[in-house]
Scaffold this motif. Structure first.
Motif, PDB file in Angstrom:
ATOM      1  N   ARG A  33       0.834  -1.216   0.000  1.00  0.00           N
ATOM      2  CA  ARG A  33       0.000   0.000   0.000  1.00  0.00           C
ATOM      3  C   ARG A  33       0.858   1.252   0.000  1.00  0.00           C
ATOM      4  O   ARG A  33       0.571   2.212  -0.719  1.00  0.00           O
ATOM      5  N   ILE A  34       1.909   1.250   0.788  1.00  0.00           N
ATOM      6  CA  ILE A  34       2.816   2.398   0.840  1.00  0.00           C
ATOM      7  C   ILE A  34       3.482   2.597  -0.511  1.00  0.00           C
ATOM      8  O   ILE A  34       3.575   3.720  -1.024  1.00  0.00           O
ATOM      9  N   ALA A  35       3.957   1.502  -1.108  1.00  0.00           N
ATOM     10  CA  ALA A  35       4.626   1.586  -2.411  1.00  0.00           C
ATOM     11  C   ALA A  35       3.682   2.129  -3.480  1.00  0.00           C
ATOM     12  O   ALA A  35       4.093   2.914  -4.342  1.00  0.00           O
ATOM     13  N   LEU A  36       2.422   1.735  -3.440  1.00  0.00           N
ATOM     14  CA  LEU A  36       1.462   2.197  -4.437  1.00  0.00           C
ATOM     15  C   LEU A  36       1.096   3.666  -4.253  1.00  0.00           C
ATOM     16  O   LEU A  36       0.691   4.328  -5.207  1.00  0.00           O
ATOM     17  N   ARG A  37       1.222   4.180  -3.048  1.00  0.00           N
ATOM     18  CA  ARG A  37       0.886   5.586  -2.782  1.00  0.00           C
ATOM     19  C   ARG A  37       1.995   6.547  -3.194  1.00  0.00           C
ATOM     20  O   ARG A  37       1.749   7.726  -3.391  1.00  0.00           O
ATOM     21  N   ILE A  51       7.896   7.612 -19.517  1.00  0.00           N
ATOM     22  CA  ILE A  51       6.870   6.600 -19.264  1.00  0.00           C
ATOM     23  C   ILE A  51       5.569   7.111 -19.866  1.00  0.00           C
ATOM     24  O   ILE A  51       5.184   8.267 -19.661  1.00  0.00           O
ATOM     25  N   ASP A  52       4.898   6.255 -20.597  1.00  0.00           N
ATOM     26  CA  ASP A  52       3.644   6.623 -21.254  1.00  0.00           C
ATOM     27  C   ASP A  52       2.682   7.228 -20.227  1.00  0.00           C
ATOM     28  O   ASP A  52       2.464   6.643 -19.160  1.00  0.00           O
ATOM     29  N   PRO A  53       2.108   8.395 -20.533  1.00  0.00           N
ATOM     30  CA  PRO A  53       1.168   9.031 -19.593  1.00  0.00           C
ATOM     31  C   PRO A  53       0.005   8.126 -19.196  1.00  0.00           C
ATOM     32  O   PRO A  53      -0.463   8.185 -18.058  1.00  0.00           O
ATOM     33  N   ALA A  54      -0.472   7.273 -20.112  1.00  0.00           N
ATOM     34  CA  ALA A  54      -1.573   6.359 -19.772  1.00  0.00           C
ATOM     35  C   ALA A  54      -1.118   5.384 -18.686  1.00  0.00           C
ATOM     36  O   ALA A  54      -1.887   5.052 -17.777  1.00  0.00           O
ATOM     37  N   ARG A  56       1.215   6.002 -16.438  1.00  0.00           N
ATOM     38  CA  ARG A  56       1.335   6.771 -15.185  1.00  0.00           C
ATOM     39  C   ARG A  56      -0.030   7.056 -14.572  1.00  0.00           C
ATOM     40  O   ARG A  56      -0.160   7.076 -13.350  1.00  0.00           O
ATOM     41  N   ARG A  57      -1.052   7.228 -15.398  1.00  0.00           N
ATOM     42  CA  ARG A  57      -2.401   7.421 -14.855  1.00  0.00           C
ATOM     43  C   ARG A  57      -2.917   6.127 -14.233  1.00  0.00           C
ATOM     44  O   ARG A  57      -3.550   6.138 -13.181  1.00  0.00           O
ATOM     45  N   ALA A  58      -2.658   5.017 -14.908  1.00  0.00           N
ATOM     46  CA  ALA A  58      -3.128   3.718 -14.416  1.00  0.00           C
ATOM     47  C   ALA A  58      -2.367   3.273 -13.173  1.00  0.00           C
ATOM     48  O   ALA A  58      -2.944   2.653 -12.276  1.00  0.00           O
ATOM     49  N   LEU A  59      -1.071   3.587 -13.122  1.00  0.00           N
ATOM     50  CA  LEU A  59      -0.224   3.188 -11.997  1.00  0.00           C
ATOM     51  C   LEU A  59       0.679   4.366 -11.636  1.00  0.00           C
ATOM     52  O   LEU A  59       1.826   4.455 -12.095  1.00  0.00           O
ATOM     53  N   ARG A  64       9.077   2.505 -14.156  1.00  0.00           N
ATOM     54  CA  ARG A  64       9.630   1.936 -15.389  1.00  0.00           C
ATOM     55  C   ARG A  64       8.554   1.953 -16.470  1.00  0.00           C
ATOM     56  O   ARG A  64       7.369   1.799 -16.174  1.00  0.00           O
ATOM     57  N   CYS A  65       8.989   2.099 -17.712  1.00  0.00           N
ATOM     58  CA  CYS A  65       8.042   1.986 -18.821  1.00  0.00           C
ATOM     59  C   CYS A  65       7.567   0.542 -18.881  1.00  0.00           C
ATOM     60  O   CYS A  65       8.160  -0.357 -18.268  1.00  0.00           O
ATOM     61  N   LEU A  66       6.518   0.303 -19.625  1.00  0.00           N
ATOM     62  CA  LEU A  66       5.921  -1.027 -19.676  1.00  0.00           C
ATOM     63  C   LEU A  66       6.916  -2.069 -20.199  1.00  0.00           C
ATOM     64  O   LEU A  66       7.034  -3.158 -19.634  1.00  0.00           O
ATOM     65  N   ASP A  67       7.648  -1.744 -21.267  1.00  0.00           N
ATOM     66  CA  ASP A  67       8.611  -2.704 -21.818  1.00  0.00           C
ATOM     67  C   ASP A  67       9.677  -3.086 -20.792  1.00  0.00           C
ATOM     68  O   ASP A  67       9.985  -4.266 -20.626  1.00  0.00           O
ATOM     69  N   CYS A  68      10.242  -2.100 -20.117  1.00  0.00           N
ATOM     70  CA  CYS A  68      11.292  -2.389 -19.130  1.00  0.00           C
ATOM     71  C   CYS A  68      10.730  -3.147 -17.931  1.00  0.00           C
ATOM     72  O   CYS A  68      11.383  -4.044 -17.399  1.00  0.00           O
ATOM     73  N   GLN A  69       9.508  -2.819 -17.514  1.00  0.00           N
ATOM     74  CA  GLN A  69       8.894  -3.531 -16.389  1.00  0.00           C
ATOM     75  C   GLN A  69       8.657  -4.992 -16.754  1.00  0.00           C
ATOM     76  O   GLN A  69       8.935  -5.888 -15.959  1.00  0.00           O
ATOM     77  N   GLN A  70       8.166  -5.238 -17.954  1.00  0.00           N
ATOM     78  CA  GLN A  70       7.947  -6.616 -18.382  1.00  0.00           C
ATOM     79  C   GLN A  70       9.267  -7.383 -18.468  1.00  0.00           C
ATOM     80  O   GLN A  70       9.348  -8.544 -18.064  1.00  0.00           O
ATOM     81  N   ARG A  71      10.300  -6.737 -18.979  1.00  0.00           N
ATOM     82  CA  ARG A  71      11.618  -7.364 -19.064  1.00  0.00           C
ATOM     83  C   ARG A  71      12.122  -7.726 -17.666  1.00  0.00           C
ATOM     84  O   ARG A  71      12.637  -8.825 -17.437  1.00  0.00           O
TER      85      ARG A  71
END
Length: 80
Positions: A33-37, A51-54, A56-59, A64-71
């Motif tokens: 919860r702390i990390a998400l806040r 990082i794509d604005p969409a 950043r809005r979602a999370l 990290r950008c989506l590609d780097c997070q998935q990697r």
């Protein structure tokens, strides 16, 4: 008498283990919860690209950008 005492100690040990597991779960949830806040980043900490604005809005805590997070997640899964 010794058997009853062993049974009580065994039950106590199981209850203590259950309590500890519950405490660890609650601590993990609180940590998440702390990390998400926390506020994320505008630029990816891995590749430096924005990082794509969409994302950043979602999370909002994304760092990290989506590609780097998935990697990163694929790498972590292979290590376990």
């Amino acid at each position: 008498m010794a058997g009853a005492r062993a049974l009580k100690l065994g039950n106590f040990a199981h209850e203590l283990a259950d309590l500890r597991a519950h405490q660890e779960r609650e601590a993990g949830i609180a940590s998440a919860r702390i990390a998400l806040r926390r506020q994320g980043e505008i630029d990816c900490r891995s590749c430096g690209e924005e990082i794509d604005p969409a994302r950043r809005r979602a999370l909002p805590s994304a760092d990290r950008c989506l590609d780097c997070q998935q990697r990163l997640e694929r790498y972590r899964r292979r290590r376990t």
